[in-house]
Motif scaffolding. Structure first.
Motif, PDB file in Angstrom:
ATOM      1  N   ASP A 124       0.830  -1.209   0.000  1.00  8.78           N
ATOM      2  CA  ASP A 124       0.000   0.000   0.000  1.00  8.78           C
ATOM      3  C   ASP A 124       0.862   1.255   0.000  1.00  8.78           C
ATOM      4  O   ASP A 124       0.574   2.226  -0.703  1.00  8.78           O
ATOM      5  CB  ASP A 124      -0.919   0.018   1.223  1.00  8.78           C
ATOM      6  CG  ASP A 124      -2.048  -1.006   1.120  1.00  8.78           C
ATOM      7  OD1 ASP A 124      -2.299  -1.497   0.001  1.00  8.78           O
ATOM      8  OD2 ASP A 124      -2.658  -1.303   2.160  1.00  8.78           O
ATOM      9  N   GLY A 125       1.935   1.232   0.783  1.00  9.69           N
ATOM     10  CA  GLY A 125       2.821   2.390   0.852  1.00  9.69           C
ATOM     11  C   GLY A 125       3.515   2.669  -0.461  1.00  9.69           C
ATOM     12  O   GLY A 125       3.616   3.808  -0.905  1.00  9.69           O
ATOM     13  N   LEU A 126       3.988   1.609  -1.111  1.00 11.29           N
ATOM     14  CA  LEU A 126       4.677   1.766  -2.389  1.00 11.29           C
ATOM     15  C   LEU A 126       3.709   2.212  -3.474  1.00 11.29           C
ATOM     16  O   LEU A 126       4.030   3.086  -4.293  1.00 11.29           O
ATOM     17  CB  LEU A 126       5.339   0.447  -2.788  1.00 11.29           C
ATOM     18  CG  LEU A 126       6.460  -0.038  -1.868  1.00 11.29           C
ATOM     19  CD1 LEU A 126       6.932  -1.415  -2.310  1.00 11.29           C
ATOM     20  CD2 LEU A 126       7.617   0.942  -1.855  1.00 11.29           C
ATOM     21  N   GLU A 127       2.523   1.632  -3.489  1.00  8.68           N
ATOM     22  CA  GLU A 127       1.562   1.975  -4.527  1.00  8.68           C
ATOM     23  C   GLU A 127       0.987   3.377  -4.320  1.00  8.68           C
ATOM     24  O   GLU A 127       0.496   3.993  -5.271  1.00  8.68           O
ATOM     25  CB  GLU A 127       0.447   0.937  -4.580  1.00  8.68           C
ATOM     26  CG  GLU A 127       0.935  -0.427  -5.056  1.00  8.68           C
ATOM     27  CD  GLU A 127      -0.178  -1.414  -5.312  1.00  8.68           C
ATOM     28  OE1 GLU A 127      -1.284  -1.203  -4.765  1.00  8.68           O
ATOM     29  OE2 GLU A 127       0.047  -2.376  -6.061  1.00  8.68           O
ATOM     30  N   ALA A 128       1.059   3.894  -3.101  1.00  4.43           N
ATOM     31  CA  ALA A 128       0.613   5.261  -2.850  1.00  4.43           C
ATOM     32  C   ALA A 128       1.611   6.292  -3.373  1.00  4.43           C
ATOM     33  O   ALA A 128       1.297   7.474  -3.470  1.00  4.43           O
ATOM     34  CB  ALA A 128       0.390   5.479  -1.353  1.00  4.43           C
ATOM     35  N   GLY A 129       2.830   5.830  -3.701  1.00  7.15           N
ATOM     36  CA  GLY A 129       3.849   6.747  -4.195  1.00  7.15           C
ATOM     37  C   GLY A 129       5.078   6.828  -3.328  1.00  7.15           C
ATOM     38  O   GLY A 129       5.987   7.620  -3.597  1.00  7.15           O
ATOM     39  N   GLY A 130       5.131   6.009  -2.266  1.00  2.94           N
ATOM     40  CA  GLY A 130       6.327   5.984  -1.428  1.00  2.94           C
ATOM     41  C   GLY A 130       7.496   5.359  -2.163  1.00  2.94           C
ATOM     42  O   GLY A 130       7.316   4.525  -3.045  1.00  2.94           O
ATOM     43  N   ASP A 131       8.713   5.773  -1.803  1.00  2.00           N
ATOM     44  CA  ASP A 131       9.918   5.272  -2.457  1.00  2.00           C
ATOM     45  C   ASP A 131      10.617   4.190  -1.639  1.00  2.00           C
ATOM     46  O   ASP A 131      11.367   3.388  -2.174  1.00  2.00           O
ATOM     47  CB  ASP A 131      10.892   6.419  -2.712  1.00  2.00           C
ATOM     48  CG  ASP A 131      10.293   7.467  -3.625  1.00  2.00           C
ATOM     49  OD1 ASP A 131      10.352   7.272  -4.848  1.00  2.00           O
ATOM     50  OD2 ASP A 131       9.743   8.459  -3.130  1.00  2.00           O
TER      51      ASP A 131
END
Length: 225
Positions: free
Chosen positions: A89-96
Motif C-alpha cells: 500500500d505504501g509503495l503503490e501510494a507513491g512511497g519510495d
C-alpha cells in the motif's frame, strides 16, 4: 540535506530530529498531514520521512496528493505497520521506501541518503521516445501515436526507467532499486503487478507491443525486430 519529518509522536520526533541534526542535516518537523501537504508542495526538500498514522490526513493520502500534484520528492515511510499488504500500500501510494518501527537509526540514515542520491530532473533528458511512444518529463505526459496515456506516478517512473534503457534488459532487481529504492527483495509481486498495469496502458490498445518480458532475465522496452 533538507528533510521534512512528518511524525505525530513527540518522543519519536524528538529522537529523529536530534539524530538528523547531529548528522549535519536540516530537519523541519510537522505533526499532521494537512500542514505537511501544504509545506511539501511549496518548499524544496531532499527527502520526506512520513509516518502513516497521522491526524487529519494520513500518510498514504498525503503522499498520494503530492504525487497527483506532480511532486516527485523522495518519500520514506517510517511506520509501525509492517505487514506485506502495508508495504505494498505504501509503495503503490507513491512511497519510495518503507522502514518499519522499531528501526536502527544507522539504517534510516542509509536509506535517506540513498533516496537523496536520485539525480534531479533538470540534469536528465526532458523527452524520451521509443517508436511512437513519447514521454515528456517536464510536462509529465506520455503519448503513444499522439494519444495521451494516463499513468499513475509509479507507472510513470517505471516507464521512464525502461525508456532510458530502451533496447536493453532491465532486471527485477534494477527496478526495485531504481524505481522503489529497495536494496532488498520485499518478497511481493509489486514489480510484476506494475508491469502488467503498464503493459495494459502502453501496449494493449495498440497494434505493436513495445514492452517485452525476457524470460529469466527481466523486461525490455523496444520496437519489434
Amino acid at each position: 540535506m533538507r528533510l521534512l519529518l512528518v511524525e505525530d509522536d513527540p518522543t519519536a520526533a524528538a529522537y529523529l530530529i536530534r539524530g538528523l541534526h547531529e548528522a549535519g542535516h536540516h530537519c523541519d518537523h510537522l505533526d499532521n498531514g494537512h500542514d505537511a501537504l501544504f509545506h511539501a508542495a511549496r518548499e524544496a526538500y531532499d527527502v520526506l520521512i512520513v509516518d502513516r498514522m497521522l491526524p487529519g490526513l494520513d500518510g498514504l493520502s498525503l503522499v498520494k496528493a503530492l504525487r497527483a500534484a506532480g511532486q516527485r520528492v523522495p518519500v520514506l515511510f517510517l511506520t509501525a505497520l509492517g505487514g506485506i499488504e502495508d508495504r505494498v500500500d505504501g509503495l503503490e501510494a507513491g512511497g519510495d521506501d518503507y522502514l518499519v518501527k522499531p528501526f536502527a537509526f544507522a539504517e534510516l540514515m542509509a536509506r535517506v541518503q540513498a533516496l537523496a542520491r536520485r539525480p534531479p530532473v533538470q540534469q536528465q533528458q526532458t523527452v524520451l521516445q521509443v517508436l511512437d511512444l513519447e514521454m515528456d518529463l517536464l510536462r509529465r505526459q506520455v503519448r503513444r501515436g499522439g494519444q495521451k496515456l494516463d499513468l499513475l506516478p509509479r507507472e510513470f517512473m517505471l516507464l521512464e526507467l525502461l525508456m532510458r534503457h530502451a533496447g536493453r534488459v532491465v532486471t527485477r532487481t534494477m527496478l526495485l532499486e531504481q524505481v522503489w529504492e529497495f536494496h532488498f527483495d520485499p518478497k511481493t509481486s509489486v514489480v510484476e503487478t506494475h508491469i502488467s498495469r503498464l503493459r495494459a496502458k502502453i501496449d494493449r490498445p495498440f497494434a505493436v507491443a513495445l514492452l517485452h518480458t525476457v524470460k529469466n532475465a527481466g523486461y525490455s522496452l523496444h520496437a519489434p525486430d
